[in-house]
Each structure stands twice: as C-alpha cells, then as structure tokens.
Scaffold this active site. Structure first.
Site, PDB file in Angstrom:
ATOM      1  N   LYS A 125       0.831  -1.201   0.000  1.00 37.09           N
ATOM      2  CA  LYS A 125       0.000   0.000   0.000  1.00 37.09           C
ATOM      3  C   LYS A 125       0.871   1.259   0.000  1.00 37.09           C
ATOM      4  O   LYS A 125       0.671   2.165  -0.797  1.00 37.09           O
ATOM      5  CB  LYS A 125      -0.940   0.001   1.210  1.00 37.09           C
ATOM      6  CG  LYS A 125      -1.965   1.103   1.154  1.00 37.09           C
ATOM      7  CD  LYS A 125      -2.247   1.698   2.496  1.00 37.09           C
ATOM      8  CE  LYS A 125      -1.251   2.758   2.854  1.00 37.09           C
ATOM      9  NZ  LYS A 125      -1.458   3.421   4.111  1.00 37.09           N
ATOM     10  N   ASP A 143      -5.993   0.452   0.705  1.00 39.98           N
ATOM     11  CA  ASP A 143      -5.895   0.425   2.170  1.00 39.98           C
ATOM     12  C   ASP A 143      -7.190  -0.173   2.722  1.00 39.98           C
ATOM     13  O   ASP A 143      -8.044  -0.658   1.963  1.00 39.98           O
ATOM     14  CB  ASP A 143      -5.624   1.834   2.728  1.00 39.98           C
ATOM     15  CG  ASP A 143      -6.842   2.740   2.602  1.00 39.98           C
ATOM     16  OD1 ASP A 143      -7.828   2.351   1.932  1.00 39.98           O
ATOM     17  OD2 ASP A 143      -6.824   3.838   3.178  1.00 39.98           O
TER      18      ASP A 143
END
Ligand code: SF4
Length: 218
Positions: A125, A143
């Site tokens: 991420k 996320d």
C-alpha cells in the site's frame, strides 16, 4: 421486467457519485520530495493526515534526508513522532527504511514498485501511494477503506488487497486510478464507515451488495 443493473453500471455510478461527493479529492499529506512523502505515508498508518502534517515539519527540520534519519537515535525520533501513534514501531521502521535507502539505493528513494517494497517497513500500500503520487506510476493503493468499500459495492471483490487492486485496475481507466484511490479513502472514512455506514443517505444503496444483505437480516 426492469433490466438488472450490471457490474459495469455500478462501477460507473460509483465513480460518478464519488466525483460528485469529492470533486477535489487528493493526497492531504504535505511533502516536497519522494523521501518526505515516503516518511509521511509511513507515519499516516492509523493516524490522520492532519496530525502527520503537524509532526513532519519538526521531523524534517533535523532529519529531512535518508542519511540524517538513518543515523538518528530511535528515542529522538520517537519523541518527535509520539503523537502519530505506534511511535516505537514507526521510529524503528523509519530508521531501518532510511538505512536501506542509503545502503541499497545510494540515498535515493527507488522509483519502482518492486524496489520500494524492498525497503524496511514499506508494504504494497505504501509503495503504491509513493509510486503513483511521486513517480506518476500506474497503481491503485488499497488500504482498509478502499478494500472495504470495493467489496461492499462489489465493484472489485477479493479476499486480499492485491486481488481488489487488480480488479480495480481492470475496471477503471488509468487516468482515474490516482483520484479514485483518494475518493474511496474519503468515502470509506466518512460515509461508508466500517461500523454504522451512512446507508440511508447514500445514493448507491439500491445497488449495494452490503446494504441489500443487511436488509435481509432485519
Ligand atoms: S449503501 Fe451503505 S454500505 Fe453501501 S456503499 Fe453506501 S454507505 Fe456503503
């Protein structure tokens, strides 16, 4: 019989609605280099961007380069970043990540997804955010908010962030990826919240898999 709304329609309605809600969605972290962005993203885990923006000017005044942060004492960094939460681990990761940048990449933040993920404390991420925002690479960071909303609406379903990322990239145009990430984050943070999502005022509820499954339980 009314035509059933297909997946493509829902994907389109979702991005249209998000654009209506968040026309100016963008990264709210302050940074002026790839390194500053990387540090800010690491600090932003489980913390608000506003809080990170208060801490980073103090941090960067003394430790604004990988070289300086790599040789910092952990307790000094912990003191500065304390209010961001998880300060012990974050300080440890920031120092280890800076050492990797200095030792493996001659002091420059690497510009590919694979190399970014070799840095200590940098997961997919974080790598995706830096790659997309600073290096203008093609990526969608997934996320917790992006993952939840994508699955709830079934615009990109998957058991892992990687699966969702892959499906989002197939569903939307490259030009939309970066903004889509920020819109989904805002939508997940403020409207389609993990607990008590605001479904009654959500224009997507008629098409939302999660909303329909919740209704059945009432
Ligand atoms: S209807 Fe509710 S669960 Fe579905 S997208 Fe909207 S807020 Fe989220």
């Amino acid at each position: 019989m009314a035509k059933q709304t297909d997946k493509k329609d829902i994907q389109k309605m979702t991005i249209d609605y998000l654009n209506e809600l968040y026309p100016n969605a963008e990264c709210e972290l302050n940074f002026s280099s790839a390194f500053e962005l990387l540090v800010a993203v690491i600090l932003s885990a489980q913390c608000t961007d506003a809080r990170v923006n208060k801490v980073t000017p103090v941090l960067f005044k003394e430790y604004g380069t990988p070289q300086k942060l790599a040789s910092a004492r952990q307790e000094d960094i912990e003191r500065i970043i304390y209010s961001c939460g998880f300060y012990h681990n974050k300080a440890k990761n920031l120092i280890a990540c800076s050492k990797d940048i200095v030792e493996k990449y001659d002091g420059e933040v690497p510009g590919t997804l694979d190399k970014l993920q070799t840095l200590a404390g940098v997961g997919r991420k974080t790598a995706n955010v830096v790659y997309s925002l600073w290096f203008k690479g093609d990526a969608i960071a997934v996320d917790t908010h992006v993952f939840r909303v994508s699955n709830r609406l079934a615009i990109a379903t998957g058991k892992t962030p990687f699966e969702v990322e892959d499906k989002l990239m197939k569903a939307y145009k490259k030009a939309d990826w970066s903004k889509l990430h920020y819109m989904l984050v805002l939508f997940g943070r403020y409207k389609c919240k993990a607990i008590k999502p605001e479904c009654e005022t959500c224009k997507l509820r008629e098409f939302c898999k999660h909303y329909k499954s919740t209704l059945k339980q009432i």
